[in-house]
Design a protein around this motif. Structure first.
Motif, PDB file in Angstrom:
ATOM      1  N   ARG A   1      30.055  64.099  36.034  1.00 28.27           N
ATOM      2  CA  ARG A   1      29.209  65.014  36.781  1.00 28.27           C
ATOM      3  C   ARG A   1      28.654  64.346  38.037  1.00 28.27           C
ATOM      4  NH1 ARG A   1      26.512  69.029  34.499  1.00 28.27           N
ATOM      5  NH2 ARG A   1      28.467  69.099  33.339  1.00 28.27           N
ATOM      6  N   ALA A   2      28.146  63.148  37.913  1.00 28.86           N
ATOM      7  CA  ALA A   2      27.532  62.449  39.056  1.00 28.86           C
ATOM      8  C   ALA A   2      28.094  61.036  39.111  1.00 28.86           C
ATOM      9  CB  ALA A   2      26.014  62.446  38.924  1.00 28.86           C
TER      10      ALA A   2
ATOM     11  N   THR B   1      28.890  59.057  41.558  1.00 29.45           N
ATOM     12  CA  THR B   1      28.275  58.117  42.496  1.00 29.45           C
ATOM     13  C   THR B   1      26.934  57.604  42.003  1.00 29.45           C
ATOM     14  OG1 THR B   1      27.273  59.964  43.731  1.00 29.45           O
ATOM     15  CG2 THR B   1      29.437  59.177  44.472  1.00 29.45           C
TER      16      THR B   1
ATOM     17  N   THR C   1      37.314  64.955  40.788  1.00 33.70           N
ATOM     18  CA  THR C   1      36.078  64.420  41.330  1.00 33.70           C
ATOM     19  C   THR C   1      35.744  65.015  42.682  1.00 33.70           C
ATOM     20  OG1 THR C   1      37.278  62.587  42.355  1.00 33.70           O
ATOM     21  CG2 THR C   1      36.438  62.248  40.130  1.00 33.70           C
ATOM     22  N   GLY C   2      34.513  64.748  43.121  1.00 38.47           N
ATOM     23  CA  GLY C   2      34.085  65.165  44.447  1.00 38.47           C
ATOM     24  C   GLY C   2      33.155  66.347  44.406  1.00 38.47           C
ATOM     25  N   PRO C   3      32.387  66.528  45.484  1.00 38.61           N
ATOM     26  CA  PRO C   3      31.415  67.631  45.538  1.00 38.61           C
ATOM     27  C   PRO C   3      32.048  69.003  45.367  1.00 38.61           C
ATOM     28  CG  PRO C   3      31.040  66.032  47.309  1.00 38.61           C
ATOM     29  CD  PRO C   3      32.346  65.667  46.670  1.00 38.61           C
ATOM     30  N   ASP C   4      33.241  69.208  45.948  1.00 39.14           N
ATOM     31  CA  ASP C   4      33.871  70.524  45.838  1.00 39.14           C
ATOM     32  C   ASP C   4      34.192  70.860  44.383  1.00 39.14           C
ATOM     33  OD1 ASP C   4      33.707  70.906  48.548  1.00 39.14           O
ATOM     34  OD2 ASP C   4      35.771  70.292  48.956  1.00 39.14           O
TER      35      ASP C   4
ATOM     36  N   GLU D   1      32.733  69.689  41.693  1.00 40.72           N
ATOM     37  CA  GLU D   1      31.488  69.922  40.956  1.00 40.72           C
ATOM     38  C   GLU D   1      30.913  71.297  41.282  1.00 40.72           C
ATOM     39  OE1 GLU D   1      30.289  68.008  38.501  1.00 40.72           O
ATOM     40  OE2 GLU D   1      32.207  67.032  38.858  1.00 40.72           O
ATOM     41  N   ARG D   2      30.960  71.669  42.539  1.00 43.30           N
ATOM     42  CA  ARG D   2      30.457  72.988  42.934  1.00 43.30           C
ATOM     43  C   ARG D   2      31.283  74.094  42.281  1.00 43.30           C
ATOM     44  NH1 ARG D   2      29.791  71.772  47.662  1.00 43.30           N
ATOM     45  NH2 ARG D   2      31.868  72.224  48.472  1.00 43.30           N
TER      46      ARG D   2
ATOM     47  N   ASN E   1      30.372  74.338  38.602  1.00 41.90           N
ATOM     48  CA  ASN E   1      29.079  75.003  38.429  1.00 41.90           C
ATOM     49  C   ASN E   1      29.211  76.519  38.600  1.00 41.90           C
ATOM     50  OD1 ASN E   1      27.329  72.913  37.779  1.00 41.90           O
ATOM     51  ND2 ASN E   1      26.956  72.371  39.919  1.00 41.90           N
TER      52      ASN E   1
END
Length: 361
Positions: A77-78, A80, A210-213, A215-216, A219
């Protein structure tokens, strides 16, 4: 003969460096490195010292090789915010979870995987596809752990000491795995389970995990899966007040903040109403927790399997012994369920014969 990969896996499971292990067991760092890289074989006394320092039975280090769970396969999830040492520790725990699943699959007919891996649909479309395939319609999702297990996902819990890791998931040999923290609220646990399902469906085989995309997208998938658009629009009024949201969250068994966010996404709350509602909920304690929350969802497969084993005289300690791991290590995977041997029960191995079928409701 010692299996070098098991020394490294046990060390990473305990989240210690070679230097720390060297100080604990009194063996040089150079020698430990040589053992892990199969350039030398430790003596029986040396192996016993390593085993004691890492709190694993000696038999663990002489069993067959264990395939590690690679970092590229895991959706953290996180990532970094999670140290590399912690990532390796939970991946080592995941490798032990895979071994437990294989052990159970030899004795029980586990549900077959039925998790579609989709191309590149929007997250809300992906959620609708999975809900339709699983026959959920527009109703609120049932117990998420049971639902995942019924469709062949192996669900295990995470060691509470790694509380900064909410959840993660991966595919191994066409079998999906999800690991969930038990340190969060039950509502958060449901969302985490749906989030990881989103990763398995949308990012499991062909796309990066992985990566913000990613995770978004996961969600958004979780929000749409737990709170179907048509159901929320039918039940929630535009501009709902905080007391209405707090009452309605029990319908979908989600957090008040999650429902507020979903209503904003669906246009039921304006930007100003969304910010105001979030501020009010935070003042009431709903940002950090979920007062008067729902009971935690746990595994039905693990419960049924270990209850059946117990009825045949097989305790959790005996299962751990067959896996060559401490019973405490086994328990970290079992959602805190208490599986203890009956006092005076005769020791025996897991029952032979045809695999028992576990029905997940």
């Amino acid at each position: 003969m010692v299996t070098p990969s098991r020394i490294q896996l046990a060390r990473e499971r305990r989240a210690v460096t070679l230097a720390q292990l060297s100080r604990t067991c009194g063996i040089s760092q150079q020698s430990l490195s040589r053992y892990e890289n199969a350039r030398a074989e430790p003596s029986a006394g040396t192996l016993a010292a390593i085993a004691a320092a890492l709190r694993f039975p000696v038999a663990f280090f002489t069993a067959e090789d264990i395939e590690e769970v690679g970092s590229e396969a895991v959706a953290f999830r996180a990532r970094t915010k999670t140290s590399m040492r912690k990532q390796k520790a939970v991946r080592a725990s995941a490798a032990l979870g895979v071994q437990l699943r294989h052990w159970l699959a030899e004795r029980f007919a586990l549900p077959e995987p039925d998790v579609p891996t989709l191309g590149r649909p929007a997250p809300d479309v992906a959620a609708e596809i999975v809900r339709s395939r699983w026959g959920l319609g527009e109703a609120a999702a049932p117990n998420m752990v049971h639902l995942l297990e019924a469709h062949g996902v192996c669900v295990f819990s995470l060691d509470p000491e790694h509380e900064e890791v909410d959840a993660f998931s991966f595919w191994r040999d066409s079998t999906p795995y999800v690991f969930l923290s038990t340190g969060k609220t039950a509502e958060r646990g449901r969302f985490d389970a749906a989030h990881e399902l989103g990763h398995l469906v949308m990012h499991g085989q062909e796309r990066p995990l992985t990566g913000p995309d990613a995770e978004r997208e996961a969600n958004q998938f979780a929000s749409a899966f737990l709170m179907p658009r048509a159901d929320v629009l039918a039940r929630m009024p535009s501009g709902a007040q905080v007391d209405q949201i707090l009452k309605a969250r029990t319908i979908w068994r989600v957090s008040a903040m999650a429902l507020t966010h979903r209503m904003h996404d669906l246009g039921l709350l304006s930007d100003w109403q969304y910010r105001s509602t979030c501020a009010q909920l935070a003042e009431l304690g709903y940002r950090r927790g979920e007062p008067d929350g729902i009971p935690r969802e746990t595994s039905q497969v693990l419960t049924k399997a270990f209850q059946r084993l117990r009825r045949t005289g097989v305790s959790a300690a005996q299962v751990a012994a067959e896996l060559h791991i401490p019973v405490e290590e086994l328990n970290t995977l079992l959602f805190g369920l208490a599986f203890t041997a009956r006092e005076g029960a005769a020791a025996r191995t897991a029952p032979p014969g045809p695999r028992a079928r576990l029905r997940v409701l």
